[in-house]
Design a protein around this motif. Structure first.
Motif, short mmCIF file in Angstrom:
data_model
loop_
_atom_site.label_atom_id
_atom_site.label_comp_id
_atom_site.label_asym_id
_atom_site.label_seq_id
_atom_site.Cartn_x
_atom_site.Cartn_y
_atom_site.Cartn_z
N GLU A 1 0.03 -30.01 -13.84
CA GLU A 1 0.94 -30.79 -12.99
C GLU A 1 2.04 -31.43 -13.85
OE1 GLU A 1 1.15 -31.30 -9.79
OE2 GLU A 1 -0.72 -30.44 -9.03
N GLY A 2 3.27 -31.34 -13.38
CA GLY A 2 4.38 -31.99 -14.06
C GLY A 2 4.87 -31.28 -15.31
N HIS A 3 4.53 -30.01 -15.48
CA HIS A 3 5.02 -29.30 -16.67
C HIS A 3 6.55 -29.19 -16.60
CE1 HIS A 3 5.95 -25.31 -14.86
NE2 HIS A 3 4.94 -25.56 -14.04
N PRO A 4 7.24 -28.95 -17.72
CA PRO A 4 8.70 -29.05 -17.78
C PRO A 4 9.45 -28.16 -16.79
CG PRO A 4 7.79 -28.98 -19.99
CD PRO A 4 6.65 -28.72 -19.06
N GLY B 1 6.29 -23.83 -28.76
CA GLY B 1 7.69 -23.89 -29.16
C GLY B 1 8.50 -22.75 -28.60
N GLN B 2 7.92 -21.56 -28.59
CA GLN B 2 8.64 -20.40 -28.05
C GLN B 2 8.84 -20.53 -26.55
OE1 GLN B 2 7.24 -16.65 -29.42
NE2 GLN B 2 8.48 -15.48 -28.01
N TRP B 3 7.86 -21.06 -25.84
CA TRP B 3 7.99 -21.25 -24.39
C TRP B 3 9.13 -22.22 -24.10
CZ3 TRP B 3 7.48 -19.32 -19.92
CH2 TRP B 3 7.35 -20.08 -18.76
N ALA B 4 9.22 -23.29 -24.87
CA ALA B 4 10.30 -24.27 -24.67
C ALA B 4 11.67 -23.64 -24.90
CB ALA B 4 10.10 -25.46 -25.60
N VAL B 5 11.75 -22.71 -25.86
CA VAL B 5 13.02 -22.07 -26.19
C VAL B 5 13.41 -21.01 -25.17
CG1 VAL B 5 14.16 -20.55 -27.87
CG2 VAL B 5 12.85 -22.52 -28.67
N GLN B 6 12.46 -20.15 -24.80
CA GLN B 6 12.78 -18.98 -23.97
C GLN B 6 12.67 -19.22 -22.47
OE1 GLN B 6 10.54 -15.58 -26.07
NE2 GLN B 6 12.43 -14.67 -25.29
N ALA B 7 11.81 -20.13 -22.06
CA ALA B 7 11.54 -20.30 -20.63
C ALA B 7 12.80 -20.55 -19.80
CB ALA B 7 10.52 -21.41 -20.42
#
Length: 437
Positions: free
Chosen positions: A164-167, A359-365
């Protein structure tokens, strides 16, 4: 196959540098690409690098603990007997390669931190008992199980989007694991790799004359040299079983509380807690535990001094927009049929420079989810394509191999010749999973 792996191993041994040299070259390459492919100036790239340099400090400490605590646990008398007992039942090199791979796959699917350490420790113990097994391939097989971690129970991306509440919740909502980890395409990939990779690794076994057995010096264990017992408080407390029992009771009570209240939730901190608490208990006295810890900490040098450089690379990739440049290029050649496949490939490329799943999820998502929206693609499957890309190129990225290599006493170039073929083999399976499901 034996001929090809021999060539691959020869090339790696001659040209693959030490992991520190690798990350130093990677740092210079990313700085140069950032200047050429983005509006960033040389000074900008240097600032991005410096600002990001300590960005993995907390994670670095977690990895130091998982490696040192796993080493301490493995060197406890009881644990050594258990590992030795299991390893002694393995009689042939072929069986050794198959079983090590299979155990590592299962352990990494359950939890990657647990799997990384246990696989390498088990492989090293097998090397004590099985003659004529290629030690390089044995450790490569232990590490190869790491390929399934992001499709498993501790995958950081599927667990993140299930929270819940993920970016990115406003765009894709909260995605249950039934739509990521337990989907037909993900289970297909995991099961096929699980059933075939052990035999593929066995297929890579070198010819008899090319086998590199373990260096006996790597199997020598330093026996602690304790000072004579004295009738003092300090000496008695260092040898106290009571103190160990009390600390063990506190630790076990917390672990029971954690699993009762949160279910089978294994994050890196809980894995570390299990390793540390069991290590304290199984060594019996504080003195023996501290001696084992002192020996174990020597194996963590590579992690301590290399992870900050990867954090600096991540800082440059993120702040300059270079990761976005790579991702957008793959999107530009995608269509509705190939989108997930090229998302997977783009994540594999970005993983070389940003070898952290979170870190990769934050960059690519943001980039890939927006592209998925425009194409009408499934958000959950897009997330899993990024997850598998992150896991895939770990096979030839020394970042995650460092714990296994430290335990084994090997260098990256010793195993990467085999890991290259694991990359190719598993890449075909993962591509089929995203292309035809």
């Amino acid at each position: 196959m034996k001929f090809l792996t021999k060539i691959s191993n020869t090339i790696m041994e001659r040209y693959l540098p030490d992991p520190y040299i690798f990350v130093a070259i990677l740092t210079v390459l990313v700085l140069f690409l950032g200047i050429v492919l983005t509006p960033s100036s040389p000074l900008d790239m240097v600032v991005y690098w410096g600002d990001g340099f300590w960005g993995l400090l907390s994670f670095t400490m977690q990895m130091v603990i998982v490696l040192a605590a796993g080493h301490v646990l493995a060197n406890s008398p009881i644990f050594k007997k258990v590992l030795s007992s299991i390893a002694s039942k393995i009689k042939t090199p072929s069986m050794a390669i198959i079983i090590v791979t299979f155990i590592s796959l299962i352990a990494c699917w359950i939890n990657w931190g647990f799997g990384l350490v246990i696989g390498a420790l088990f492989a090293k113990e097998i090397a004590r008992h099985v003659k004529r097994v290629d030690y390089r391939l044995l450790i490569a097989s232990a590490y190869s199980g790491f390929i399934v971690w992001h499709g498993g129970l501790a995958g950081s991306i599927p667990l993140s989007v299930a929270t819940e509440g993920h970016p990115f919740a406003e765009l894709m909502g909260v995605v249950p694991t039934s739509e990521t980890i337990f989907t037909p395409y993900n289970l297909f990939i995991v099961i096929v790799i699980g059933l075939t990779l052990p035999f593929f690794n066995r297929w890579m076994m070198p010819k008899e004359e090319d086998v590199v057995e373990v260096d006996p010096n790597l199997l020598i264990e330093e026996e602690p040299n304790f000072p004579p017992a004295e009738n003092t408080f300090a000496s008695r407390s260092e040898r106290s079983y009571v103190l160990t029992a009390l600390i063990g009771l506190i630790g076990v009570s917390y672990l029971v509380y954690h699993f009762v209240t949160k279910g089978f939730s294994l994050d890196l901190n809980i894995v570390n807690s299990i390793f540390v608490i069991l290590g304290i208990i199984l060594h019996g006295t504080p003195q023996r535990f501290l001696a084992a810890a002192g020996n174990a900490i020597k194996t963590t040098t590579g992690i301590v001094f290399q992870f900050p450089f990867y954090a600096g690379i991540m800082g440059m990739m993120t702040a300059s927009g270079l990761a976005g440049v790579f991702s957008i290029w793959f999107i530009s050649i995608s269509n509705e049929f190939t989108f997930y496949l090229f998302t997977f490939y783009s994540a594999g490329l970005v993983n070389f420079f940003v070898p952290s799943g979170g870190g990769q999820w934050a960059v690519q998502a943001p980039i890939m989810l927006e592209a998925a929206q425009q194409m009408g693609a499934d958000y959950a499957k897009t997330a899993m394509a990024i997850a598998w890309g992150d896991a895939w190129t770990n096979m030839i990225q020394p970042f995650w191999a460092l714990p296994a290599l430290a335990i084994a006493g090997l260098k990256a170039k010793d195993i990467m010749g085999f890991c290259l073929f694991v990359l190719i083999f598993t890449g075909v399976i993962i591509s089929i999973g995203f292309l035809f499901f």
